[in-house]
Design an enzyme around this catalytic site. Structure first.
Site, PDB file in Angstrom:
ATOM      1  CE1 TYR A  12     -24.629 -26.951 -33.444  1.00 49.06           C
ATOM      2  CE2 TYR A  12     -26.676 -27.672 -32.418  1.00 49.06           C
ATOM      3  CZ  TYR A  12     -25.861 -26.652 -32.900  1.00 49.06           C
ATOM      4  OH  TYR A  12     -26.273 -25.346 -32.835  1.00 49.06           O
TER       5      TYR A  12
ATOM      6  CB  CYS B  53     -20.774 -22.391 -33.519  1.00 50.72           C
ATOM      7  SG  CYS B  53     -21.238 -20.894 -32.622  1.00 50.72           S
TER       8      CYS B  53
ATOM      9  CE  LYS C 287      15.384 -48.521 -28.095  1.00 49.96           C
ATOM     10  NZ  LYS C 287      15.314 -48.602 -29.580  1.00 49.96           N
TER      11      LYS C 287
ATOM     12  CG  HIS D  74      -8.962 -11.486 -39.164  1.00 50.27           C
ATOM     13  ND1 HIS D  74      -8.566 -11.461 -40.479  1.00 50.27           N
ATOM     14  CD2 HIS D  74     -10.309 -11.364 -39.175  1.00 50.27           C
ATOM     15  CE1 HIS D  74      -9.611 -11.306 -41.255  1.00 50.27           C
ATOM     16  NE2 HIS D  74     -10.690 -11.236 -40.488  1.00 50.27           N
TER      17      HIS D  74
ATOM     18  N   GLY E  85      14.823 -41.190 -32.883  1.00 51.30           N
ATOM     19  CA  GLY E  85      15.965 -40.328 -33.111  1.00 51.30           C
ATOM     20  C   GLY E  85      16.118 -39.181 -32.143  1.00 51.30           C
TER      21      GLY E  85
END
Length: 896
Positions: free
Chosen positions: A860, A840, A27, A456, A105
Site C-alpha cells: 500500500y 507513508c 502537427k 514545513h 503558443g
C-alpha cells in the site's frame, strides 16, 4: 539508404501518419493523417525532429536536407500549380513548428512567406484585391521580423495604431489598400532602423531563415519554461511544417477559426469554438477583434459549417479523442490546418473519458490511462473563479493547490482567536514551525516568505489540504508590527488577501472562489481504477476530520497517524513542557497521566471515523526541544525582565526553562534524541501513548465499532530497539486487554527511515509485523541533505544544471533511495514472507513514486487525504503499465 528528413503530404496521400509523432511532431503527424483520410488539407511537407536535433548538435543542416527541401518545394509547386517566387502566379507558404508533445503558443509561426514587391502584384491580380495583398504583406513583414529577425512585435503594433489614429479608424479591417501600402513602407523602414538591413526579398532566402528560426524556437524562453512546467524532455526537438497558404482574409466569404470537438472546460459533448470573418489565424488568438461563436457560422455560412461538422465527427471517431481543430475557409471552401488532442481541464478530461467509454469509443482501461493523475488535484480544492477580476501583488511557490481568501493574521494564536470569532483568516509567517500547527489548521490558507516546496508549511498544508504559497520572497514580513510589504503596498493585519495555491499568486482583496465538484463521472472513473489497481491506498491523518475526509475520498485505512501534533494544542503544551522539565521519572509520570486521557480521546474519535479499517499510529517522533520555547525568545524575555526589574519568580522559572532548552539542544536534531530513542531511554513516554491507544480501542470496540490498531515505532536502526519497544507494547496491551476483557487483533511494525534499517531489514523483521517506509527522512539520510535547507540554497541550481532530474523530496529517487527500499523489501520478506509493507512519506501521493512502489511489490501507499484520489488513479496506471510480476522485476531499477 540515406536518411529521410522531409515527408510530403498532399493530393489525398501523405508519406507519414498519426503514428509518427516522434518524427513528424504532433502537427505534422496530424496533417499527414488528415490527408490520408481525404480531409481537405493544404498540401505541404514536414521537416523531421531528427533534422532539428542534428541542427542543434552540429550548428548546421544534416547532409542532403537542403536538397530534400528543394525537391519537396518543387513537388508542392506542381500540386498547387503555382511557383515559389513566381511574379505572375506566386506560391505562398506558412512555416510552423510542431513538437511531438503539444506546446500551444510556445514556439513560432510565420505566415504568407514568399511575398516581395514583385510577387505582391501577382497575388493582388489573382485574388482580385489589392487590399488583401497588402494586408497579407504587412502581416508577413511583422511576423517575419518578430520571429526571424528578433524584433519586438509591439514596435509594429505601435506603427499600426499610429496609422489608425491618423486615418481615424478603430479596426484593422477599416484600413484601405492605400493605407496598408503605406504601412508596409513604414514596417520596412522600421526594419532598416532597428536591424540596419533591408527586409529580405528572396523567397528562398526567406524560407531558409524561417526554417532556422523555427528550429531555434525550440529553445526560446517560453518553450523552455513550458517544458519545465510540464515535465517535457528538452531533447525531443521540433519538426517544421511548410504548407501552402490558404487565406481567411480574402473578404466576407473567407475566415478562420479554432474548434474543439467537445467543450474543453466542462467536457460536454457539444461542438465548441470561435471564428472570425476576413481574418488570419493570429487574429483569433490576439484579441484584436472579438471572435464569434461557431453557432453563428451555421447561420452565416451553413455549407461551410456543415462541412466542418462532418469533418469533426469523422476525426473524433477516427482518433477516439476530443480534438482541437484549426481551420480556414477561403472563398467558401473549407481547409483543415491542424488537428491534435485538445487541451482540457481535469473536469472535462474525466467527463470525456467516461462518456467515451459509454459511447463505445474507448475501453475503461484506455479511459484510466488518458487521465493524468497529477491533473485531478485541481478537482479536489476550491479554485479561483475564472470570471473574477484579480490584482496579483506577489508570486511564490505553489505548495498546496486550491484557493483561499481571508483576513491577514501573523501568529498562530491570533489565527485561532479570530476563527473562534467567526472570521476567516490567512496565516502569514516568515516561515512556519511545528508550534504553528493549530493556527495553520484554523486558517483558510498559509503564506510564507521563506521555504520551499517541501518546507514545513508546504508539507503540513498539503497534508491538511490547505491552500499554501511558500517562498514568496517578494514580500517582507514584519510580524512585530503585524504587516507585510510588497513593492509600494502595505498589507496590515485584518486586510483581505486571496491565495491561489495552484499558481502561487498572492492576490489583493477578496476574490470569489468556486468549490470542487466531485461529480458522478469522477466517482465512476475512480471505481474503475479501484477494479484495476493492486496497491492499497491509505491516508496520513492526525485528526478525526482528516480521517473522515480520507474515507470520503476512498482511503482504505490510515497509514500514518502522527501523535506529536496532538501535544501542541493550547491546553496540552504546558503539560507536555512540565513532563519535559521533570527531573525524575515520578514527575514525568504525573504529567503523562494528565496527558493520557487527552491522548485517548484523540484515538477514540479517529478509530470511530475509520470503523472497520486499519489505523497505523506512530509513537512520538520529534525531539523534545520542539515542544519548548526557542532559546533566543527565552533569552530575550529574561534579559527584558531583568532590565525592567521584573518578577524574580518568573525570571527563575524562565531561567530553569532556558537551562533545559540548552541541555536538549543538539547539533543535528534530525539525527538526535528522537523517535524510538525517546522510548528506549524514557519508556514511560511510550507507555502512556500505548496505553491510550489500547484504552481507546477497547472503549470504541465496546461501543460496537471494529478497530484494527497498528502501532508503529519510528526512527530505528537496530533490531534491539524494536525488540525492547515491542516487549513494552505487548506488556501494556496484555494489561489493558486483561483488565477490560476485550481482546484485540493488533500489530506492531516499524517506520523505516534510516539506511541501516533497510540493510538490516531481515533482522528487524523478526520483531516487526509490518514495515512502512518514511521516505522523507530516508531521502534526507540517504543523500545527506537537510530538507529544510537545500531548497533555498542549491536544489534549484542542481536541477537547472542537470545534477538532479527532480526534487528528490517530491519524486522518489529510484537509484539511491529506491534501491534501499527494494533491499528492505527483499530482506524483510526473506525473514517474514507475509510481511506487510507500505510507504507513508510525501512520495505516497506522487504518481511516479507510486509506480515504483507497485514495481517493488509494496502492499500500500499512504498519502494526505486530498491526494487519495490521485493515488487511486496512479496505482491503476502502474498496474496497466506493469501488469505482471515479471514486468515489475524487469523494469524496476536494481543493483547486483
Amino acid at each position: 539508404m540515406d536518411k529521410k528528413y522531409v515527408y510530403f503530404f498532399g493530393e489525398g496521400k501523405a508519406d507519414g501518419s498519426k503514428d509518427m509523432k516522434d518524427l513528424l511532431g504532433g502537427k505534422g503527424a496530424g496533417l499527414a493523417e488528415m490527408t490520408n483520410l481525404g480531409i481537405p488539407v493544404p498540401p505541404g511537407f514536414t521537416i523531421t525532429t531528427e533534422a532539428c536535433i542534428y541542427y542543434y548538435k552540429n550548428g548546421r543542416y544534416p547532409d542532403g536536407l537542403e536538397e530534400e527541401i528543394e525537391n519537396n518545394l518543387s513537388r508542392l509547386e506542381k500540386v498547387m500549380k503555382k511557383g515559389f517566387g513566381d511574379v505572375e502566379n506566386p506560391l505562398l507558404v506558412s512555416v510552423r513548428s510542431g513538437a511531438k508533445i503539444s506546446m500551444p503558443g510556445m514556439m513560432d509561426t510565420v505566415l504568407n512567406l514568399g511575398l516581395n514587391e514583385e510577387t505582391l502584384v501577382g497575388l493582388a491580380k489573382n485574388a482580385g484585391s489589392e487590399r488583401f495583398a497588402f494586408d497579407a504583406y504587412r502581416r508577413f513583414i511583422q511576423m517575419f521580423s518578430n520571429i526571424v529577425l528578433g524584433m519586438e512585435h509591439s514596435d509594429f503594433e505601435k506603427e499600426m495604431e499610429k496609422l489608425k489614429e491618423e486615418k481615424m479608424v478603430n479596426l484593422d479591417i477599416e484600413l484601405t489598400a492605400e493605407d496598408l501600402k503605406e504601412l508596409v513602407g513604414r514596417f520596412k523602414q522600421l526594419v532598416k532602423q532597428k536591424r540596419e538591413i533591408d527586409f529580405p526579398t528572396s523567397p528562398k532566402e526567406q524560407l531558409k531563415m524561417a526554417i532556422d528560426a523555427v528550429f531555434n524556437s525550440w529553445n526560446n524562453p517560453r518553450a523552455v519554461a513550458y517544458r519545465e512546467l510540464n515535465n517535457i524532455p528538452h531533447d525531443l526537438g521540433t519538426a517544421v511544417n511548410v504548407q501552402a497558404m490558404v487565406f481567411g482574409n480574402m473578404g466576407s466569404d473567407s475566415g478562420t477559426g479554432v474548434a474543439f470537438t467537445r467543450d474543453p472546460a466542462t467536457g460536454e459533448n457539444r461542438f465548441y469554438g470561435e471564428y472570425l470573418i476576413n481574418a488570419q489565424g493570429e487574429d483569433v488568438v490576439a484579441g484584436i477583434r472579438t471572435p464569434l461563436p461557431l453557432e453563428r457560422l451555421n447561420q452565416e455560412m451553413p455549407e461551410v459549417y456543415s462541412d466542418l461538422v462532418t469533418v469533426y465527427k469523422r476525426l473524433e471517431t477516427h482518433y477516439r479523442d476530443m480534438l482541437d481543430l484549426e481551420f480556414t475557409f477561403e472563398k467558401g471552401r473549407l481547409f483543415l490546418l491542424q488537428t491534435r488532442s485538445g487541451k482540457r481541464t481535469a473536469q472535462a478530461a474525466v467527463k470525456i473519458a467516461v462518456d467515451m467509454v459509454k459511447e463505445g469509443l474507448i475501453t475503461k482501461e484506455e479511459a484510466i490511462k488518458r487521465i493524468d493523475p497529477h491533473s485531478i488535484d485541481q478537482l479536489l480544492h476550491p479554485q479561483i473563479d475564472p470570471k473574477a477580476c484579480i490584482t496579483v501583488i506577489a508570486k511564490g511557490l505553489p505548495a498546496s493547490p486550491g484557493a483561499s481568501c481571508g483576513q491577514v493574521v501573523f501568529t498562530a494564536p491570533d489565527a485561532c482567536r479570530w476563527v473562534e470569532e467567526g472570521k476567516q483568516v490567512i496565516l502569514v509567517r516568515l516561515e512556519t514551525s511545528p508550534e504553528d500547527i493549530s493556527g495553520m489548521d484554523a486558517a483558510q490558507g498559509i503564506l510564507t516568505a521563506r521555504g520551499g516546496m517541501t518546507s514545513h508549511a508546504a508539507v503540513v498544508a498539503r497534508g491538511m489540504g490547505k491552500c499554501c504559497v511558500v517562498g514568496c520572497e517578494e514580500i517582507t514580513v514584519d510580524e512585530e508590527r503585524k504587516m507585510f510589504t510588497v513593492k509600494d503596498k502595505v498589507i496590515r493585519e485584518g486586510d483581505f488577501i486571496t491565495l491561489d495555491g495552484s499558481s502561487g499568486n498572492v492576490i489583493l482583496g477578496q476574490v470569489k472562489t468556486i468549490p470542487p465538484e466531485l461529480k458522478g463521472e469522477f466517482s465512476e472513473l475512480l471505481s474503475w481504477a479501484d477494479e484495476i489497481r493492486r496497491l492499497g491506498i491509505r491516508a496520513n491523518a492526525d485528526t478525526p476530520r482528516d480521517a473522515e475526509r480520507a474515507r470520503k475520498f476512498g482511503a482504505e485505512g490510515i497509514g500514518l497517524c502522527r501523535t506529536e501534533h496532538m501535544f501542541f494544542e493550547e491546553e496540552r503544551l504546558p503539560i507536555m513542557q512540565q513532563m519535559i522539565l521533570a527531573k525524575e521519572e515520578k514527575e514525568r509520570r504525573e504529567a503523562l497521566n494528565k496527558l493520557l486521557p487527552m491522548q485517548k480521546e484523540d484515538f477514540r474519535e479517529i478509530f470511530k471515523a475509520m470503523d472497520g479499517l486499519p489505523v497505523t499510529i506512530r509513537l512520538l517522533d520529534p525531539p523534545l526541544h520542539e515542544f519548548l520555547p526557542k532559546h533566543e525568545e527565552l533569552a530575550v524575555e529574561i534579559a527584558t525582565l531583568r532590565a525592567t526589574s521584573g518578577d524574580e519568580k518568573r525570571i527563575s522559572e524562565l531561567s530553569h526553562l532556558l537551562d533545559k532548552v540548552e541541555a536538549l539542544k543538539e547539533m543535528n536534531p534530525m539525527l538526535g534524541f528522537r523517535g524510538c530513542r525517546l522510548g528506549v531511554v524514557y519508556p514511560e513516554i511510550s507507555e502512556m501513548q500505548i496505553r491510550a491507544i489500547f484504552r481507546a480501542a477497547i472503549e470504541v470496540t465496546q461501543e460496537g465499532f471494529k478497530v484494527i490498531p497498528e502501532i508503529m515505532i519510528p526512527v530505528l536502526g537496530l533490531a534491539t530497539e524494536v525488540r525492547l519497544l515491542k516487549d513494552l507494547i505487548t506488556q501494556v496491551a496484555k494489561e489493558e486487554m486483561e483488565r477490560s476483557g476485550v481482546y484485540l487483533n493488533y500489530s506492531v511494525g516499524v517506520m523505516i527511515e534510516l539506511p541501516r534499517a533497510c540493510v538490516t531489514a531481515d533482522e528487524i523483521a523478526h520483531y516487526a509485523e509490518f514495515f512502512s517506509f518514511g521516505t522523507n527522512d530516508l531521502t534526507q539520510t540517504t543523500f545527506g541533505f537537510s530538507r529544510d535547507d537545500i531548497e533555498g540554497k542549491f536544489l534549484q541550481k542542481y536541477i537547472e544544471k542537470g545534477v538532479l532530474d527532480n526534487n528528490p523530496f517530491a519524486v522518489l529517487d529510484r537509484r539511491g533511495v529506491g534501491d534501499l527500499v527494494r533491499i528492505g523489501v527483499e530482506r524483510g520478506r526473506k525473514t517474514r514472507p507475509d510481511l506487510k509493507i507500505g510507504i507513508c512519506g510525501e512520495h505516497g501521493g506522487e504518481p511516479s513514486s507510486i509506480e515504483f512502489c507497485h514495481q517493488v511489490g509494496l502492499d500500500y501507499v499512504s498519502c494526505s487525504p486530498f491526494r487519495v484520489p490521485i493515488a487511486r488513479l496512479a496505482a491503476a496506471h502502474a498496474k496497466l503499465k506493469f501488469p505482471k510480476n515479471k514486468d515489475m522485476v524487469d523494469e524496476c531499477l536494481v543493483i547486483d
